[in-house]
Design a protein around this motif. Structure first.
Motif, PDB file in Angstrom:
ATOM      1  N   GLU A  60       0.830  -1.207   0.000  1.00  0.00           N
ATOM      2  CA  GLU A  60       0.000   0.000   0.000  1.00  0.00           C
ATOM      3  C   GLU A  60       0.868   1.263   0.000  1.00  0.00           C
ATOM      4  O   GLU A  60       0.576   2.218  -0.711  1.00  0.00           O
ATOM      5  CB  GLU A  60      -0.938   0.005   1.214  1.00  0.00           C
ATOM      6  N   ALA A  61       1.928   1.255   0.801  1.00  0.00           N
ATOM      7  CA  ALA A  61       2.821   2.420   0.845  1.00  0.00           C
ATOM      8  C   ALA A  61       3.497   2.640  -0.505  1.00  0.00           C
ATOM      9  O   ALA A  61       3.618   3.778  -0.966  1.00  0.00           O
ATOM     10  CB  ALA A  61       3.875   2.245   1.938  1.00  0.00           C
ATOM     11  N   SER A  62       3.901   1.555  -1.156  1.00  0.00           N
ATOM     12  CA  SER A  62       4.549   1.711  -2.466  1.00  0.00           C
ATOM     13  C   SER A  62       3.552   2.204  -3.502  1.00  0.00           C
ATOM     14  O   SER A  62       3.895   3.033  -4.356  1.00  0.00           O
ATOM     15  CB  SER A  62       5.211   0.407  -2.924  1.00  0.00           C
ATOM     16  N   ALA A  63       2.307   1.735  -3.427  1.00  0.00           N
ATOM     17  CA  ALA A  63       1.278   2.210  -4.362  1.00  0.00           C
ATOM     18  C   ALA A  63       0.994   3.695  -4.132  1.00  0.00           C
ATOM     19  O   ALA A  63       0.838   4.463  -5.089  1.00  0.00           O
ATOM     20  CB  ALA A  63       0.005   1.393  -4.214  1.00  0.00           C
ATOM     21  N   ALA A  64       0.953   4.110  -2.870  1.00  0.00           N
ATOM     22  CA  ALA A  64       0.733   5.522  -2.558  1.00  0.00           C
ATOM     23  C   ALA A  64       1.903   6.372  -3.047  1.00  0.00           C
ATOM     24  O   ALA A  64       1.718   7.460  -3.608  1.00  0.00           O
ATOM     25  CB  ALA A  64       0.543   5.699  -1.055  1.00  0.00           C
ATOM     26  N   ARG A  65       3.108   5.857  -2.854  1.00  0.00           N
ATOM     27  CA  ARG A  65       4.301   6.580  -3.313  1.00  0.00           C
ATOM     28  C   ARG A  65       4.269   6.763  -4.816  1.00  0.00           C
ATOM     29  O   ARG A  65       4.531   7.845  -5.340  1.00  0.00           O
ATOM     30  CB  ARG A  65       5.557   5.809  -2.877  1.00  0.00           C
TER      31      ARG A  65
ATOM     32  N   LEU B 102       7.411   9.804   4.916  1.00  0.00           N
ATOM     33  CA  LEU B 102       6.106   9.519   5.490  1.00  0.00           C
ATOM     34  C   LEU B 102       5.702   8.069   5.236  1.00  0.00           C
ATOM     35  O   LEU B 102       5.234   7.374   6.140  1.00  0.00           O
ATOM     36  CB  LEU B 102       5.048  10.470   4.911  1.00  0.00           C
ATOM     37  N   ALA B 103       5.899   7.593   4.021  1.00  0.00           N
ATOM     38  CA  ALA B 103       5.559   6.202   3.697  1.00  0.00           C
ATOM     39  C   ALA B 103       6.392   5.240   4.539  1.00  0.00           C
ATOM     40  O   ALA B 103       5.878   4.248   5.062  1.00  0.00           O
ATOM     41  CB  ALA B 103       5.774   5.937   2.207  1.00  0.00           C
ATOM     42  N   THR B 104       7.667   5.541   4.702  1.00  0.00           N
ATOM     43  CA  THR B 104       8.548   4.700   5.511  1.00  0.00           C
ATOM     44  C   THR B 104       8.116   4.712   6.976  1.00  0.00           C
ATOM     45  O   THR B 104       8.100   3.669   7.635  1.00  0.00           O
ATOM     46  CB  THR B 104      10.006   5.171   5.380  1.00  0.00           C
TER      47      THR B 104
END
Length: 138
Positions: A83-88, A110-112
């Motif tokens: 999800e974090a990679s998709a948001a990034r 923020l994603a990290t």
């Protein structure tokens, strides 16, 4: 959510495929709902499997309580990373984009942070379920 290909999404798809093997997409659609084509997209990493569905798959697929708890923790870690990679990707514009400038750095940090906080929270939950602060859990 339609997901662009990222290593994290691919890793989640591989985990799902391994967890549900040898079931076919038809078997999965019959057992957990949804269309066969949708399950194919989850297995290929074309879509991120929703957390509630991934949690149900793991819960119903792993019989041993301890293994199930550990597998759920791993599933949550992989899901959060995907999800974090998709948001990034959505914010930066392309799968291979590396953060540049202040905005890109802020998004990456923020994603990290979100993934790290979630992983720490899950680690505590695993320890509580398995019986206290055991050194062998990491």
């Amino acid at each position: 959510m339609r997901a662009p290909a990222t290593p994290e999404i691919t890793e989640l798809a591989t985990f799902l495929h391994t967890t549900t093997a040898p079931a076919t997409t038809r078997d999965l659609a019959d057992r957990f709902g949804g269309a066969r084509a949708l399950w194919g997209e989850y297995h290929r990493g074309a879509r991120i499997v929703p957390w509630h569905l991934l949690e149900r798959v793991v819960t119903e697929s792993v019989a041993d309580r301890r293994a199930r708890v550990l597998t759920l923790a791993r599933a949550k870690q992989l899901y959060d990373s995907a999800e974090a990679s998709a948001a990034r990707v959505e914010l930066l514009g392309c799968p291979a984009a590396t953060p540049s400038g202040r905005r890109g750095l802020a998004v990456a940090l923020l994603a990290t942070a979100v993934v790290s906080i979630t992983a720490l929270a899950n680690r505590g939950a695993v320890r509580r379920v398995l019986g206290g602060d055991r050194e062998d859990l990491g």
